[in-house]
Design an enzyme around this catalytic site. Structure first.
Site, PDB file in Angstrom:
ATOM      1  N   GLU A  47       3.069  -0.302  -6.207  1.00  0.00           N
ATOM      2  CA  GLU A  47       2.183  -0.463  -7.359  1.00  0.00           C
ATOM      3  C   GLU A  47       2.417   0.661  -8.364  1.00  0.00           C
ATOM      4  O   GLU A  47       2.856   1.754  -7.994  1.00  0.00           O
ATOM      5  CB  GLU A  47       0.726  -0.423  -6.849  1.00  0.00           C
ATOM      6  CG  GLU A  47      -0.312  -0.578  -7.949  1.00  0.00           C
ATOM      7  CD  GLU A  47      -1.719  -0.868  -7.422  1.00  0.00           C
ATOM      8  OE1 GLU A  47      -1.962  -0.674  -6.211  1.00  0.00           O
ATOM      9  OE2 GLU A  47      -2.566  -1.284  -8.232  1.00  0.00           O
ATOM     10  N   ASN A 194      -5.308 -10.576  -7.953  1.00  0.00           N
ATOM     11  CA  ASN A 194      -5.372  -9.643  -6.826  1.00  0.00           C
ATOM     12  C   ASN A 194      -6.819  -9.192  -6.661  1.00  0.00           C
ATOM     13  O   ASN A 194      -7.456  -8.775  -7.641  1.00  0.00           O
ATOM     14  CB  ASN A 194      -4.503  -8.407  -7.120  1.00  0.00           C
ATOM     15  CG  ASN A 194      -4.764  -7.289  -6.113  1.00  0.00           C
ATOM     16  OD1 ASN A 194      -4.302  -7.349  -4.973  1.00  0.00           O
ATOM     17  ND2 ASN A 194      -5.525  -6.277  -6.511  1.00  0.00           N
ATOM     18  N   GLU A 195      -7.332  -9.306  -5.457  1.00  0.00           N
ATOM     19  CA  GLU A 195      -8.722  -8.908  -5.184  1.00  0.00           C
ATOM     20  C   GLU A 195      -9.622  -9.374  -6.338  1.00  0.00           C
ATOM     21  O   GLU A 195     -10.342  -8.586  -6.959  1.00  0.00           O
ATOM     22  CB  GLU A 195      -8.828  -7.398  -4.940  1.00  0.00           C
ATOM     23  CG  GLU A 195      -8.054  -6.986  -3.696  1.00  0.00           C
ATOM     24  CD  GLU A 195      -8.340  -5.570  -3.184  1.00  0.00           C
ATOM     25  OE1 GLU A 195      -9.061  -4.810  -3.842  1.00  0.00           O
ATOM     26  OE2 GLU A 195      -7.831  -5.245  -2.085  1.00  0.00           O
ATOM     27  N   TYR A 261      -7.506  -2.539   5.204  1.00  0.00           N
ATOM     28  CA  TYR A 261      -7.189  -1.112   5.280  1.00  0.00           C
ATOM     29  C   TYR A 261      -7.928  -0.498   6.465  1.00  0.00           C
ATOM     30  O   TYR A 261      -9.128  -0.724   6.638  1.00  0.00           O
ATOM     31  CB  TYR A 261      -7.596  -0.410   3.982  1.00  0.00           C
ATOM     32  CG  TYR A 261      -6.630  -0.699   2.857  1.00  0.00           C
ATOM     33  CD1 TYR A 261      -5.397  -0.056   2.812  1.00  0.00           C
ATOM     34  CD2 TYR A 261      -6.937  -1.624   1.865  1.00  0.00           C
ATOM     35  CE1 TYR A 261      -4.485  -0.325   1.787  1.00  0.00           C
ATOM     36  CE2 TYR A 261      -6.031  -1.895   0.834  1.00  0.00           C
ATOM     37  CZ  TYR A 261      -4.806  -1.244   0.813  1.00  0.00           C
ATOM     38  OH  TYR A 261      -3.904  -1.515  -0.184  1.00  0.00           O
ATOM     39  N   GLU A 318      -1.698  -6.563   1.725  1.00  0.00           N
ATOM     40  CA  GLU A 318      -1.966  -5.113   1.689  1.00  0.00           C
ATOM     41  C   GLU A 318      -2.540  -4.730   3.047  1.00  0.00           C
ATOM     42  O   GLU A 318      -3.558  -5.283   3.470  1.00  0.00           O
ATOM     43  CB  GLU A 318      -2.965  -4.749   0.586  1.00  0.00           C
ATOM     44  CG  GLU A 318      -2.387  -4.870  -0.807  1.00  0.00           C
ATOM     45  CD  GLU A 318      -3.353  -4.448  -1.916  1.00  0.00           C
ATOM     46  OE1 GLU A 318      -4.226  -3.588  -1.663  1.00  0.00           O
ATOM     47  OE2 GLU A 318      -3.226  -4.993  -3.022  1.00  0.00           O
ATOM     48  N   GLN A 367       1.471   1.787   0.926  1.00  0.00           N
ATOM     49  CA  GLN A 367       2.463   1.259   0.013  1.00  0.00           C
ATOM     50  C   GLN A 367       3.820   1.836   0.385  1.00  0.00           C
ATOM     51  O   GLN A 367       3.915   2.657   1.289  1.00  0.00           O
ATOM     52  CB  GLN A 367       2.077   1.595  -1.400  1.00  0.00           C
ATOM     53  CG  GLN A 367       0.742   0.949  -1.824  1.00  0.00           C
ATOM     54  CD  GLN A 367       0.490   1.000  -3.318  1.00  0.00           C
ATOM     55  OE1 GLN A 367       1.316   1.406  -4.105  1.00  0.00           O
ATOM     56  NE2 GLN A 367      -0.717   0.570  -3.696  1.00  0.00           N
TER      57      GLN A 367
HETATM   58  O1  AHR Z   1      -3.386  -0.196  -2.529  1.00  0.00           O
HETATM   59  C1  AHR Z   1      -4.358   0.369  -3.351  1.00  0.00           C
HETATM   60  C2  AHR Z   1      -5.361  -0.652  -3.864  1.00  0.00           C
HETATM   61  O2  AHR Z   1      -6.096  -1.161  -2.793  1.00  0.00           O
HETATM   62  C3  AHR Z   1      -4.799  -1.879  -4.529  1.00  0.00           C
HETATM   63  O3  AHR Z   1      -4.487  -1.659  -5.865  1.00  0.00           O
HETATM   64  C4  AHR Z   1      -5.924  -2.853  -4.403  1.00  0.00           C
HETATM   65  O4  AHR Z   1      -5.495  -4.180  -4.356  1.00  0.00           O
HETATM   66  C5  AHR Z   1      -6.624  -2.434  -3.123  1.00  0.00           C
HETATM   67  O5  AHR Z   1      -7.982  -2.338  -3.293  1.00  0.00           O
END
Ligand code: AHR
Length: 516
Positions: A47, A194-195, A261, A318, A367
């Protein structure tokens, strides 16, 4: 007399199972081939965030840092070795504020814009469509382009796809040619937002479903490129979003995403440090990473309701551990270290996605360089491969192989009154009939005795290759001064007896074995 027998039994057990070692039995049914493990599960995410692109990948042709056409040579070489299958770009949250027209044409004419999501820094747009797509081409990776749905229009999106993919004589295709690219790139993966429930527009699922259908209508298959349309999914256990979006729009999508995450600390406000942590943050990191299994199951169950044939894929686009930023690092740049713990988190996450490879067809670690659970860190002209990099290196053996059915009877690793399995594994068979095994010992204090019983094949020939990733501490890292602290080593602590393979897995380690 009885006492003597007991004593000698105990002594002989101690010889076989050194103090602290645990006993584990695993059956691998080599004749039961399940789904194909797509190589795209081993994808990356890059990103416009901190030094994820600028400094990390792109330094420009005039840089003193050795580069090939502006891309860092050291990073290119490291990524080439991993055979990166795909890269998702330009975000993330950044995607929903990105205007593709800012990133084409002569560099000097490109505007300075503001990256309002990530640190309010000036974005000079020197890394745009051509730079990204040429980068993926150099690596032989598929580009995955996330479209701007939050602040963009269907027309802008359609124009961008035409610019990238159309081979004929339109003004946009000719503009691409003027900008130096004759042939279309044939981008096959397009994310539609995205999201969208959060940074991508704060929508509710009903609204997003309508918007998704509107945008998806204008994703055209120019010049024969069959585009995979990816809907924005939710994260963690928010299954209602998946349910609604699948109900309303699954007929117009090829995939829907899931973000997860791992937060080792107690909350998003206290995510925990990425360096110098003890067993608590280690255990909680692994325990929470294992929840990916539950979330994939949860979303898959909702998908099954509307798509029992599993036509629509789940893209975990992600994933990774997100820690507190490194002290002193730039706010909004999401810089963290990467330890042996994180490598083990990568191994168990990849095992989970391999296990669900009937539905999970793509995943992207968050990432690729310098951001969150990066596989590569850079600082100026220095570059280091993180422990997570080496897991990606080990797991290449599973690319496009058949997942094998396994049954496990394994011990637990407990901490503070909670328990997780001490072993995680993937067994697969490739086109040449070779069986590959990646197996992780999550227990940081005890080695594991593992007995693998291979059924459904003639006798195993030999173990042709063995590698291990481990280190002194769960918090061990690679630094610019000591880049080889956590690296792959040869591994031979195994014994083959007919179809039974015994392995002694050191504590906190990932092992890869190839058998023929
Ligand atoms: O990876 C960092 C961020 O995490 C991304 O931009 C977003 O999609 C997610 O919330």
């Amino acid at each position: 007399m009885k006492k003597n027998i007991c004593l000698s039994l105990l002594l002989s057990l101690l010889v076989f199972f050194p103090v602290g070692a645990q006993d584990n039995k695993i059956v691998i049914n080599a004749d039961q081939e399940l789904s194909t493990i797509s190589r795209h599960i081993y994808g990356h995410f890059a990103e416009h965030l901190g030094e994820g692109i600028y400094g990390g990948v792109w330094v420009g042709e005039d840089s003193d840092i050795p580069n090939r056409n502006g891309y860092r040579t050291d990073v290119l070489e490291a990524l080439e070795h991993l055979e990166v299958p795909n890269i998702r770009w330009p975000g993330g949250c950044y995607a929903d504020e990105y205007n593709w027209r800012d990133g084409i044409g002569p560099m000097d004419d490109r505007p300075n814009t503001i990256n309002t999501h990530w640190g309010m820094v000036i974005e000079d747009n020197s890394f745009g469509t051509h730079e990204f797509l040429n980068f993926t081409e150099m690596l032989g990776a598929e580009p995955v382009v996330a479209m701007n749905v939050g602040s963009g229009t269907p027309r802008e999106m359609q124009n961008w796809i035409e610019y990238m993919n159309y081979g004929g004589d339109s003004d946009l295709a000719n503009l691409r040619r003027e900008n130096g690219r004759e042939e279309p790139w044939g981008v096959k993966y397009v994310g539609i937002g995205n999201e969208s429930w959060g940074c991508g527009g704060n929508m509710d699922p009903e609204y997003y479903s309508d918007l998704y259908k509107r945008f998806a209508t204008y994703v055209r298959d120019y010049s024969g490129t069959d585009v995979t349309r990816v809907a924005s999914g939710f994260s963690n256990e928010q299954y209602d979003w998946t349910d609604k979006v699948m109900e309303e729009a699954s007929h117009m999508m090829d995939a829907i995403s899931l973000h997860y995450y791992t937060i080792a600390g107690e909350s998003w406000g206290h995510k925990g440090t990425s360096v110098d942590f003890g067993e608590e943050l280690y255990f909680d990191g692994l325990r929470k990473a294992l929840r990916l299994d539950e979330f994939i199951e949860g979303h898959t169950n909702r998908m099954d309701k509307y798509d029992p044939e599993k036509r629509v894929a789940l893209f975990v686009d992600e994933w990774g551990i997100w820690t507190d930023p490194l002290p002193g690092s730039t706010p909004g740049f999401l810089q963290q270290q990467n330890s042996l713990r994180d490598a083990l988190i990568a191994a168990i996450s990849l095992d989970i996605m391999n296990k669900h490879s009937d539905r999970v067809k793509m995943a992207n670690i968050a990432q690729m360089v310098n951001v969150l659970q990066a596989v590569i860190l850079t600082d100026g002209d220095q570059m280091v491969k993180t422990p997570t990099y080496h897991v990606f290196d080990l797991y290449r053996v599973h690319f496009d192989t058949k997942l094998l059915q396994t049954n496990s009877n394994i011990s637990s690793y407990g901490y503070n009154g909670e328990e997780i399995p001490s072993i995680s594994l993937t067994a697969s068979k490739n086109d040449d009939g070779l069986i590959n095994l990646t197996i992780t010992n999550l227990d940081p204090n005890n080695s594991q005795e593992v007995e693998l019983d291979f059924r459904g094949i003639d006798e195993l020939g030999s173990v042709s290759s063995g590698k291990i990733l481990t280190a002194d501490e769960v918090s061990s890292i690679n630094t610019y001064e000591d880049p080889e602290n956590v690296v792959l080593q040869d591994f031979s602590d195994h014994e083959l007896n007919g179809n039974k393979l015994s392995i002694t897995l050191p504590s906190k380690s990932v092992v890869m074995l190839t058998m023929d």
